[in-house]
Design a protein around this motif. Structure first.
Motif, short mmCIF file in Angstrom:
data_model
loop_
_atom_site.label_atom_id
_atom_site.label_comp_id
_atom_site.label_asym_id
_atom_site.label_seq_id
_atom_site.Cartn_x
_atom_site.Cartn_y
_atom_site.Cartn_z
N ARG A 40 13.24 11.43 0.32
CA ARG A 40 11.96 11.37 -0.40
C ARG A 40 11.38 9.96 -0.34
O ARG A 40 10.19 9.77 -0.11
CB ARG A 40 12.14 11.79 -1.85
N ALA A 41 12.24 8.98 -0.57
CA ALA A 41 11.79 7.59 -0.52
C ALA A 41 11.31 7.22 0.89
O ALA A 41 10.29 6.55 1.05
CB ALA A 41 12.92 6.65 -0.97
N ALA A 42 12.06 7.68 1.89
CA ALA A 42 11.67 7.39 3.27
C ALA A 42 10.35 8.05 3.62
O ALA A 42 9.51 7.46 4.33
CB ALA A 42 12.77 7.86 4.23
N LEU A 43 10.13 9.25 3.12
CA LEU A 43 8.87 9.93 3.40
C LEU A 43 7.70 9.23 2.70
O LEU A 43 6.62 9.08 3.29
CB LEU A 43 8.93 11.39 2.97
N LEU A 44 7.90 8.77 1.47
CA LEU A 44 6.85 8.04 0.78
C LEU A 44 6.53 6.74 1.52
O LEU A 44 5.36 6.38 1.68
CB LEU A 44 7.26 7.75 -0.67
N ARG A 45 7.55 6.05 1.97
CA ARG A 45 7.33 4.81 2.74
C ARG A 45 6.54 5.13 4.02
O ARG A 45 5.62 4.38 4.39
CB ARG A 45 8.68 4.18 3.11
N THR A 46 6.86 6.24 4.67
CA THR A 46 6.14 6.66 5.87
C THR A 46 4.68 6.94 5.55
O THR A 46 3.77 6.54 6.29
CB THR A 46 6.80 7.91 6.47
N TYR A 47 4.44 7.63 4.44
CA TYR A 47 3.07 7.97 4.02
C TYR A 47 2.26 6.71 3.73
O TYR A 47 1.08 6.61 4.11
CB TYR A 47 3.14 8.85 2.79
N LEU A 48 2.88 5.72 3.10
CA LEU A 48 2.16 4.49 2.78
C LEU A 48 1.87 3.65 4.02
O LEU A 48 0.92 2.86 4.04
CB LEU A 48 2.95 3.66 1.76
N PHE A 49 2.67 3.82 5.05
CA PHE A 49 2.41 3.11 6.31
C PHE A 49 1.13 3.62 6.95
O PHE A 49 0.31 2.85 7.45
CB PHE A 49 3.59 3.28 7.28
N ASP A 108 11.06 -1.62 -3.66
CA ASP A 108 10.74 -2.61 -2.62
C ASP A 108 10.87 -2.02 -1.22
O ASP A 108 10.14 -2.41 -0.31
CB ASP A 108 11.64 -3.84 -2.77
N ASN A 109 11.80 -1.07 -1.04
CA ASN A 109 11.88 -0.37 0.24
C ASN A 109 10.60 0.40 0.54
O ASN A 109 10.06 0.34 1.64
CB ASN A 109 13.07 0.60 0.25
N VAL A 110 10.12 1.11 -0.47
CA VAL A 110 8.93 1.94 -0.29
C VAL A 110 7.68 1.07 -0.09
O VAL A 110 6.79 1.40 0.71
CB VAL A 110 8.74 2.88 -1.50
N ALA A 111 7.61 -0.05 -0.79
CA ALA A 111 6.44 -0.93 -0.72
C ALA A 111 6.39 -1.77 0.55
O ALA A 111 5.37 -2.40 0.84
CB ALA A 111 6.42 -1.85 -1.94
N LEU A 112 7.48 -1.77 1.32
CA LEU A 112 7.59 -2.68 2.47
C LEU A 112 6.43 -2.57 3.47
O LEU A 112 5.91 -3.61 3.90
CB LEU A 112 8.93 -2.44 3.18
N PRO A 113 5.99 -1.38 3.87
CA PRO A 113 4.88 -1.34 4.83
C PRO A 113 3.59 -1.98 4.31
O PRO A 113 2.81 -2.54 5.09
CB PRO A 113 4.68 0.15 5.11
N LEU A 114 3.36 -1.90 3.01
CA LEU A 114 2.17 -2.52 2.43
C LEU A 114 2.27 -4.04 2.49
O LEU A 114 1.29 -4.73 2.78
CB LEU A 114 2.00 -2.06 0.98
N ILE A 115 3.47 -4.56 2.23
CA ILE A 115 3.69 -6.00 2.29
C ILE A 115 3.55 -6.51 3.72
O ILE A 115 2.94 -7.56 3.97
CB ILE A 115 5.09 -6.35 1.72
#
Length: 245
Positions: A138-147, A91-98
């Motif tokens: 790694r999780a923070a970087l994936l979240r950044t990439y999805l943003f 859910d942390n990683v998916a946050l920017p998509l939401i």
């Protein structure tokens, strides 16, 4: 192809000029380091690029569009991972998509698909306190990439890691960046890190600060930790130190 251009940016606070006529560019798929001593204005410049602060003069172009004062055009990963402790890693990683309006399950499915590639498989239901510092990054970087899959700004993304963890994350980072081709500009104080990871390095010096040197790292990627032991690496490092002195 150039994706990001900073042209002649200047910024003052309380009549003190912090940055003067700073210019740089980022090309598609590049990793570019912004290197300078503490207090040299690196984060101020990042805040301008991210649209969080407005320069006194100059422009920031993303794909030819002037984005000065417009936040949300590029992704921005701060020094701390800033994972929300009450949310799972998924859910942390998916946050920017939401935040962008995708439905929660669709956002989770899209984010989940990247977990194996980012080495996060098995952490989907865990919480930040249950994973290591390296996994958090790694999780923070994936979240950044999805943003934003176009350009990412990383502000000292590995500084909080211990030396052994950092070495492991560096190798992983070079590998994943070869796969996703995310155009990345990152701040660091670490000369070794800049030389190991970058295609090019901009050095910010002076008061007020400006980009006073560009160094191209011609060594092919991926680069292993053994690159640090080569004469080529030492030559780059000496060139940077001589310019900062």
């Amino acid at each position: 192809m150039t994706v990001l251009e900073v042209n002649g940016v200047s910024k003052s606070f309380s009549e003190e000029v912090i940055i003067k006529d700073a210019s740089l560019k980022l090309c598609q798929g590049e990793i570019v380091a912004l290197l300078g001593v503490s207090g040299s204005g690196k984060t101020t410049l990042f805040n301008i690029i991210a649209g969080l602060s407005t320069p006194d003069s100059g422009e920031v172009l993303l794909g030819g569009e002037n984005i000065v004062g417009i936040p949300g055009k590029v992704s921005y990963m701060l020094q701390k991972d800033l994972l929300l402790p009450h949310k799972s890693i998924l859910d942390n990683v998916a946050l920017p998509l939401i935040i962008r309006g995708e439905k929660k399950e669709a956002a989770r499915d899209k984010a989940r698909a990247f977990f194996p590639e980012f080495g996060l498989e098995g952490t989907e239901k865990k919480y930040p306190f249950q994973i290591s510092g390296g996994m958090k990054q790694r999780a923070a970087l994936l979240r950044t990439y999805l943003f934003s899959e176009r350009v990412a700004l990383l502000d000292e993304p590995f500084s909080a890691l211990d030396m052994l963890t950092k070495a492991s994350v560096h190798e992983w980072y070079l590998d994943i960046m070869e796969k996703i081709k995310l155009s990345t500009l990152f701040i660091t104080h670490d000369i070794d890190e800049a030389v190991l990871l970058s295609d090019r390095i901009y050095i910010l010096t002076g008061k007020p600060a400006s980009v006073t040197k560009e160094i191209v790292i011609n060594t092919p990627k991926p680069r292993s930790g053994d690159f640090r032991l080569t004469e080529e690496f030492i030559r780059y490092k000496k060139e940077i130190i001589s310019h900062l002195a």
